[in-house]
Design an enzyme around this catalytic site. Structure first.
Site, mmCIF file in Angstrom:
data_model
loop_
_atom_site.group_PDB
_atom_site.id
_atom_site.type_symbol
_atom_site.label_atom_id
_atom_site.label_comp_id
_atom_site.label_asym_id
_atom_site.label_seq_id
_atom_site.Cartn_x
_atom_site.Cartn_y
_atom_site.Cartn_z
ATOM 1 C CE1 TYR A 150 -3.935 2.443 0.352
ATOM 2 C CE2 TYR A 150 -2.532 3.214 2.265
ATOM 3 C CZ TYR A 150 -3.533 3.396 1.150
ATOM 4 O OH TYR A 150 -4.327 4.428 1.380
ATOM 5 C CG MET A 187 -10.093 0.641 4.145
ATOM 6 S SD MET A 187 -9.334 1.366 2.705
ATOM 7 C CE MET A 187 -10.247 0.628 1.498
#
Length: 245
Positions: A150, A187
């Site tokens: 990420y 999230m």
């Protein structure tokens, strides 16, 4: 009426931004892989929305969606490159190559494909120009523990933003990036329960309402093309970002 295409528009930050732009009188193209979630965002606002079911990693799919939107609206004024996935909780030796490729494919290649199509449309339309806004992250500057795929993807987004900003100058195409920290979406809900810190501890982190993000994106998109927010960081004030370590 101005127009914007928002990727990952079915939930979270994308959904919040779509709703704010619709409230502000924009036409909004809703891009995502799940028709039901996009239709739910468009409910009651069919005249101002365009549901665009496609996979951002599929270049033919994206090109067809952008061409159809431009043909319908006459022009595309802005793109918010928001679609992405997270991958955290594992040191680099425990990250599979398959997971790495998935994150890079969606977060980086997907953003490139959508930006490329937006740029192509904006360069060709009359009057020429438009704006591309990329969703970065505070991880574009400082990583979390166990987030190599990420974090790498968000560093790449910064390079993409800078390159598009430079490439777009002759064509009146502006490109900026919003770097977001701890906006409360599905999230980020884990932040309220406790997440790993750099020292190995688990701690609850402050979060902010996602509307702070959507209003910031609207501000960026609403500027005249002679002005650009190149980079902006919007984050929960007390999150452990400044001084993280």
């Amino acid at each position: 009426m101005k127009s914007i295409i928002i990727t990952g528009a079915g939930r979270g930050i994308g959904k919040a931004c779509a709703e704010v732009f619709l409230d502000a009188g924009w036409r909004v193209g809703l891009v995502g892989r799940t028709a039901d979630t996009l239709e739910a965002v468009a409910a009651g606002r069919k005249e101002a929305t365009r549901v665009m079911v496609c996979d951002v990693t599929d270049e033919a799919d994206v090109a067809q969606a952008f061409d159809a939107a431009q043909a319908d609206w006459g022009r595309i004024d802005a793109l918010f490159n928001n679609a992405g996935v997270s991958a955290q909780g594992a040191t680099v030796d425990d990250v599979s190559v398959a997971r790495w490729r998935e994150v890079i494919d969606i977060n980086v290649t997907g953003s490139f494909i959508c930006a490329r199509e937006a740029f192509r449309c904006m360069r060709a339309q009359d009057p020429q120009g438009g704006r591309i806004i990329n969703n970065g992250s505070v991880s574009a500057y400082v990583p979390r523990w166990g987030s190599a795929p990420y974090t790498t993807s968000k560093h790449a987004i910064t390079g993409l933003t800078r390159s598009i900003s430079l490439d777009g100058r002759p064509f009146n195409i502006a490109c900026g990036q919003i770097d977001i920290g701890n906006a409360l979406t599905d999230m980020a809900a884990k932040m309220t329960k406790g997440v790993p810190q750099a020292d190995g501890s688990i701690a609850v982190e402050p979060v902010m309402d996602v509307s702070n993000v959507s209003k910031s994106v609207l501000h960026m998109a609403s500027l005249p093309l002679e002005a650009n927010v190149q980079f902006i960081t919007v984050m929960a004030s007390a999150m452990p970002y400044i001084g993280r370590g």
